[in-house]
Design an enzyme around this catalytic site. Structure first.
Site, PDB file in Angstrom:
ATOM      1  N   SER A 142      -3.563   2.903  11.224  1.00 52.35           N
ATOM      2  CA  SER A 142      -3.166   4.205  11.764  1.00 52.35           C
ATOM      3  C   SER A 142      -4.359   4.860  12.426  1.00 52.35           C
ATOM      4  O   SER A 142      -5.507   4.658  12.000  1.00 52.35           O
ATOM      5  CB  SER A 142      -2.651   5.114  10.638  1.00 52.35           C
ATOM      6  N   TYR A 155      -3.946   8.978   2.346  1.00 47.94           N
ATOM      7  CA  TYR A 155      -3.450   8.165   3.457  1.00 47.94           C
ATOM      8  C   TYR A 155      -4.594   7.730   4.365  1.00 47.94           C
ATOM      9  O   TYR A 155      -4.702   6.554   4.735  1.00 47.94           O
ATOM     10  CB  TYR A 155      -2.414   8.969   4.244  1.00 47.94           C
TER      11      TYR A 155
END
Length: 253
Positions: A142, A155
């Site tokens: 990501s 995350y």
């Protein structure tokens, strides 16, 4: 036009019951791959695998659980006898956590267990079979590995770790196995019905240097290329698919 015949190659895609994982699976099937869709959601995974046709096969798997990964990979090898590609896409989708003062260790461990330990376990159990067929691993990371919003520590750390795991695996498993990462930015990975009900705004698209929010197909296309022989000299790398947003300097007016 008929579906392409099976090209003899087998890919395992984790988190493939929906979103990017499902898009990658569908793209590879269209190219003739046999695709194993792995997901914790047995009901939906079975349904979408049936919809994708004969070149799709579902296996239930929680990638954070060592026993389930080992059992699932064994099922794949028992069914097909080989493995040519691994796409590690399964992840906790929500990027936000409570403020760091309130972040529970159990939540931190859950996010890292799925987003980072899962790809490690899959690589561990698949590596011997990938080596046998000069296989490829693609990890879905990501852009949050590079830039953050408040309250996204778990995350961001998991995706940053996944980038490091990618280049470590590339060195450990090369030259037989190539390992790369794809880091999506804003990808509209919602189901088609939800996209129709709540379309993105013009402002959502316009803020991207590319002029639009990304699609599942944008990610699937580069994953398919990385799995192909055309990418045979590419390993240990990260490919950012974000419409240019990580290159855009943004200040509040």
């Amino acid at each position: 036009m008929g579906r392409p015949s099976h090209n003899g190659r087998v890919a395992l895609v984790s988190g493939a019951a929906r979103g990017i994982g499902l898009g990658v699976a569908a793209w590879l099937i269209a190219e003739g791959w046999q695709v194993v869709l792995a997901d914790i959601d047995r009901q939906r995974g079975t349904k979408v695998a049936k919809a994708l046709g004969n070149n799709a096969w579902f296996v239930a798997m929680d990638v954070s659980q060592e026993g389930q990964v080992a059992t699932g990979v064994a099922e794949v090898l028992g069914q097909f006898g080989r493995l040519d590609a691994l796409v590690c896409n399964a992840a906790v989708a929500a990027p936000f956590n409570p403020p760091i003062e309130e972040l529970r260790l159990s939540l931190w461990n859950q996010v890292l267990g799925i987003n980072l330990t899962g790809p490690m376990l899959l690589a561990k159990d698949c590596s011997a079979y990938l080596r046998a067929h000069s296989g490829v691993i693609v990890n879905i990371a990501s852009t949050r590995a590079h830039q953050s919003e408040p309250d996204s520590e778990a995350y961001a750390a998991s995706k940053g770790g996944l980038l490091a795991l990618t280049h470590a695996l590339a060195i450990s498993l090369g030259p037989e196995v190539r390992v790369n990462a794809v880091s999506p930015g804003w990808i509209d990975s919602r189901d088609p019905a939800e996209r129709r009900r709540s379309p993105l705004s013009g402002a959502d698209h316009a803020q991207h240097p590319a002029g639009r929010v990304g699609s599942i197909e944008d990610v699937a296309a580069i994953v398919a290329w990385l799995l192909s022989d055309e990418a045979g000299f590419v390993t240990g790398q990260e490919f950012i698919v974000d419409g240019g947003m990580t290159r855009k300097m943004i200040y509040l007016d």
